[in-house]
Scaffold this active site. Sequence first.
Site, PDB file in Angstrom:
ATOM      1  N   HIS A 121      36.677 -14.272  48.788  1.00  0.00           N
ATOM      2  CA  HIS A 121      35.233 -14.538  48.851  1.00  0.00           C
ATOM      3  C   HIS A 121      34.944 -16.033  48.701  1.00  0.00           C
ATOM      4  O   HIS A 121      34.230 -16.628  49.517  1.00  0.00           O
ATOM      5  CB  HIS A 121      34.536 -13.743  47.737  1.00  0.00           C
ATOM      6  CG  HIS A 121      33.059 -13.968  47.647  1.00  0.00           C
ATOM      7  ND1 HIS A 121      32.142 -13.007  47.995  1.00  0.00           N
ATOM      8  CD2 HIS A 121      32.335 -15.044  47.222  1.00  0.00           C
ATOM      9  CE1 HIS A 121      30.920 -13.483  47.812  1.00  0.00           C
ATOM     10  NE2 HIS A 121      31.008 -14.717  47.329  1.00  0.00           N
ATOM     11  N   GLU A 122      35.509 -16.637  47.664  1.00  0.00           N
ATOM     12  CA  GLU A 122      35.241 -18.054  47.418  1.00  0.00           C
ATOM     13  C   GLU A 122      35.894 -18.950  48.471  1.00  0.00           C
ATOM     14  O   GLU A 122      35.290 -19.930  48.916  1.00  0.00           O
ATOM     15  CB  GLU A 122      35.723 -18.440  46.013  1.00  0.00           C
ATOM     16  CG  GLU A 122      34.945 -17.768  44.887  1.00  0.00           C
ATOM     17  CD  GLU A 122      33.458 -18.066  44.929  1.00  0.00           C
ATOM     18  OE1 GLU A 122      33.072 -19.159  45.382  1.00  0.00           O
ATOM     19  OE2 GLU A 122      32.674 -17.201  44.516  1.00  0.00           O
ATOM     20  N   HIS A 159      33.759 -19.158  51.580  1.00  0.00           N
ATOM     21  CA  HIS A 159      32.646 -20.117  51.485  1.00  0.00           C
ATOM     22  C   HIS A 159      33.134 -21.524  51.837  1.00  0.00           C
ATOM     23  O   HIS A 159      32.496 -22.235  52.624  1.00  0.00           O
ATOM     24  CB  HIS A 159      32.077 -20.141  50.064  1.00  0.00           C
ATOM     25  CG  HIS A 159      31.196 -18.990  49.728  1.00  0.00           C
ATOM     26  ND1 HIS A 159      30.151 -18.566  50.527  1.00  0.00           N
ATOM     27  CD2 HIS A 159      31.185 -18.167  48.638  1.00  0.00           C
ATOM     28  CE1 HIS A 159      29.546 -17.542  49.955  1.00  0.00           C
ATOM     29  NE2 HIS A 159      30.153 -17.280  48.812  1.00  0.00           N
TER      30      HIS A 159
END
Length: 220
Positions: free
Chosen positions: A24-25, A28
Site C-alpha cells: 500500500h505505502e 503511493h
Amino acid sequence: MITDYSIQAIAINAIPLIFAITIHEAAHGYAARKFGDNTAYMMGRVSLNPAKHIDPVGTILIPLVLLLTGSPFLVGYAKPVPVNFGRLRNPRIDSIWVALAGPGSNFVQALIWLIFLIALVGLGINEKFLVSMSQAGVTWNLGLLVFNLFPLPPLDGGRILSSLLPARQSIALGRLEPWGFFIVLALVFTGVIGSLWMQPLMNFFEWLILFLTTPLRMIF
C-alpha cells in the site's frame, strides 16, 4: 494471557497484514514518482522492505488489540509515504491518483488472495494454515481498502475529497488533518465507522471480487 489460538491467529494474520501495508505505502510512492515527485523514492520509501514502512502503533499495536478483542473489523496503518504534492505535474488531478494507488493495491491484493484461496479449495488442498491465511489476506486488504477511503485527512479518502472540493472547502478540510486520525480511531472503537462505513463498503468490494472471480470459481 495470550492463548494458543491467539498465537495461531497472529501468525496467520501477520504475513497478509505486512504485505497489505507494505505494498500500500510503496504504491503511493511509486505513483508519486510516476507523476513527477521523487521525494519518497529519494528517501527509500518506494520499497517492498516492510521495515521501511512499519509503524509500531499502527502496524502492530492497533491490529493486535483489535484482533485480541474480537473486533469484526481489522484495520491498521503504516508510516505515511512522504509526497510533495507541489512537485506533481498536475497537483490537483495527480494527487487523486497518488492517493488512490494505496487502496487500489489493496483491492488487487484481495483479488489475488481470493484467487489463491479458490485454487487451494479447487485443487483439494486442505492445509488449514494456508486456507486461513488466504481468508485473512482477503479480509485485511478489503479492510484497509475501505478504511483508507474514509473521507477525512490524513487518510487517502480525505486527500481525494480535498482535491475534489473547491479551494475554500479544501483548506477547511485540511485543517482537520492533525486531528483526523484520532477522530477516525474514536469512530472505529465506538463502532460508528464499522456499521455506517466499513460494513456496507466491505460488502460491496467483497461482492465485486467474487464477481470478478466467477469464471475461475466455475472452472473449479
